[in-house]
Design an enzyme around this catalytic site. Structure first.
Site, PDB file in Angstrom:
ATOM      1  N   ASP A  54       0.814  -1.220  -0.176  1.00 23.86           N
ATOM      2  CA  ASP A  54       0.011  -0.052  -0.051  1.00 23.86           C
ATOM      3  C   ASP A  54       0.917   1.143   0.110  1.00 23.86           C
ATOM      4  OD1 ASP A  54      -2.484   1.200  -0.073  1.00 23.86           O
ATOM      5  OD2 ASP A  54      -2.417   1.674   2.192  1.00 23.86           O
ATOM      6  N   ASP A  55       0.589   2.372  -0.969  1.00 26.90           N
ATOM      7  CA  ASP A  55       1.227   3.331  -1.089  1.00 26.90           C
ATOM      8  C   ASP A  55       2.749   3.177  -1.469  1.00 26.90           C
ATOM      9  OD1 ASP A  55      -1.083   4.669  -0.254  1.00 26.90           O
ATOM     10  OD2 ASP A  55      -0.589   5.474   1.553  1.00 26.90           O
ATOM     11  N   CYS A 115      -6.336   4.373  -2.815  1.00 35.63           N
ATOM     12  CA  CYS A 115      -6.325   2.827  -2.373  1.00 35.63           C
ATOM     13  C   CYS A 115      -7.698   1.966  -2.732  1.00 35.63           C
ATOM     14  CB  CYS A 115      -5.850   2.571  -1.132  1.00 35.63           C
ATOM     15  SG  CYS A 115      -6.866   3.609   0.035  1.00 35.63           S
ATOM     16  N   LYS A 164      -4.580  -5.738   4.059  1.00 32.74           N
ATOM     17  CA  LYS A 164      -5.416  -4.819   3.917  1.00 32.74           C
ATOM     18  C   LYS A 164      -6.682  -4.807   2.867  1.00 32.74           C
ATOM     19  CE  LYS A 164      -5.808   0.260   2.585  1.00 32.74           C
ATOM     20  NZ  LYS A 164      -4.909   1.317   2.437  1.00 32.74           N
ATOM     21  N   HIS A 184     -10.187  -2.820   2.920  1.00 31.03           N
ATOM     22  CA  HIS A 184     -10.741  -1.492   2.698  1.00 31.03           C
ATOM     23  C   HIS A 184     -11.566  -1.390   1.384  1.00 31.03           C
ATOM     24  CE1 HIS A 184      -9.402   3.061   2.765  1.00 31.03           C
ATOM     25  NE2 HIS A 184     -10.469   2.645   3.454  1.00 31.03           N
TER      26      HIS A 184
END
Length: 240
Positions: free
Chosen positions: A47-48, A87, A154, A156
């Site tokens: 992520d990111d 995301c 994750k 989300h």
């Protein structure tokens, strides 16, 4: 299984080959050969992570020797683009193979409430806050083809529990829930409704990797789809 779904599976797997690790038709797991038309699939999502944050993509600041070694042995995309810069929409695109606007998720869930900003210059569209169960996910397609499916990390893609990974095609869910960042931070106790706390001070990134390894060691004859979705390097910034 109808021809449309079969076509969807074949097309999506051919795209994944560029950025997943395949154990492939020439390999074996626990001594059992994998059919050529059903390769084992390990999908790792960070992520990111910036496109130039890996040594194999030109970083001279971050040391990423293991990923660099993987890149040398596999295939790198040098002109590929994410479906979205945020995301949740990107995750929806990966799971469904659709552009985020077609799914109805174009911002992180639940997004930034307009009432927090005085005289906003831009008003975002009204998004849905759960990946609809009617959408066909990659995990559901693979599961229909006899795959064992495992999710770690994750998610989300759902504000409410009935839209979490175990309801979207994954046999096992370790850590996937509504939040985009770890509610307890990166050290146990995690305060995660889908991940039991480890010893005090255990690092979440290591724990998710360990859970994935345990799944790999448990799989025998069936092909598997392992989706390892790290919470890192998203905030909070807490090194391991």
């Amino acid at each position: 299984m109808n021809k449309q779904i079969d076509k969807y599976l074949s097309s999506f797997i051919s795209i994944l080959l560029g950025f997943i690790l395949l154990t492939g038709s020439n390999s074996s797991h626990k001594g059992n050969s994998v059919p050529a038309d059903r390769p084992n699939i390990l999908f790792i999502l960070v992520d990111d992570l910036g496109w130039k944050d890996l040594g194999s993509y030109g970083s001279d600041f971050y040391d990423t020797p293991n990923l660099d070694d993987l890149a040398k042995k596999g295939i790198r995309f040098t002109d590929a683009y994410s479906a979205h810069p945020v995301c949740s929409p990107t995750r929806a695109a990966i799971m469904t193979g659709k552009d985020p606007i077609r799914v109805g998720i174009t911002d992180w869930i639940p997004g930034r409430p307009i009432d927090r900003v005085e005289n906003p210059k831009l008003i975002p569209p009204e998004d849905i806050h759960n990946l609809p169960l009617e959408e066909v996910t990659l995990a559901e397609v693979l599961k229909d083809h006899g795959y064992k499916t495992f999710f770690a990390g994750k998610w989300h893609l759902g504000e409410t529990e009935e839209y979490w990974p175990e309801h979207q095609g994954f046999d096992i869910n370790k850590g996937g829930h509504d939040r985009g960042s770890p509610p307890g931070g990166y050290y146990s106790p995690y305060e995660n409704p889908r991940l039991n706390d480890g010893p005090e001070g255990e690092y979440l990134t290591d724990r998710l990797a360990d859970e994935s390894i345990q799944f790999l060691e448990s799989v025998e004859e069936d092909p598997f789809f392992l989706f390892l979705s790290f919470y890192t390097v998203h905030t909070p910034i807490q090194g391991g």
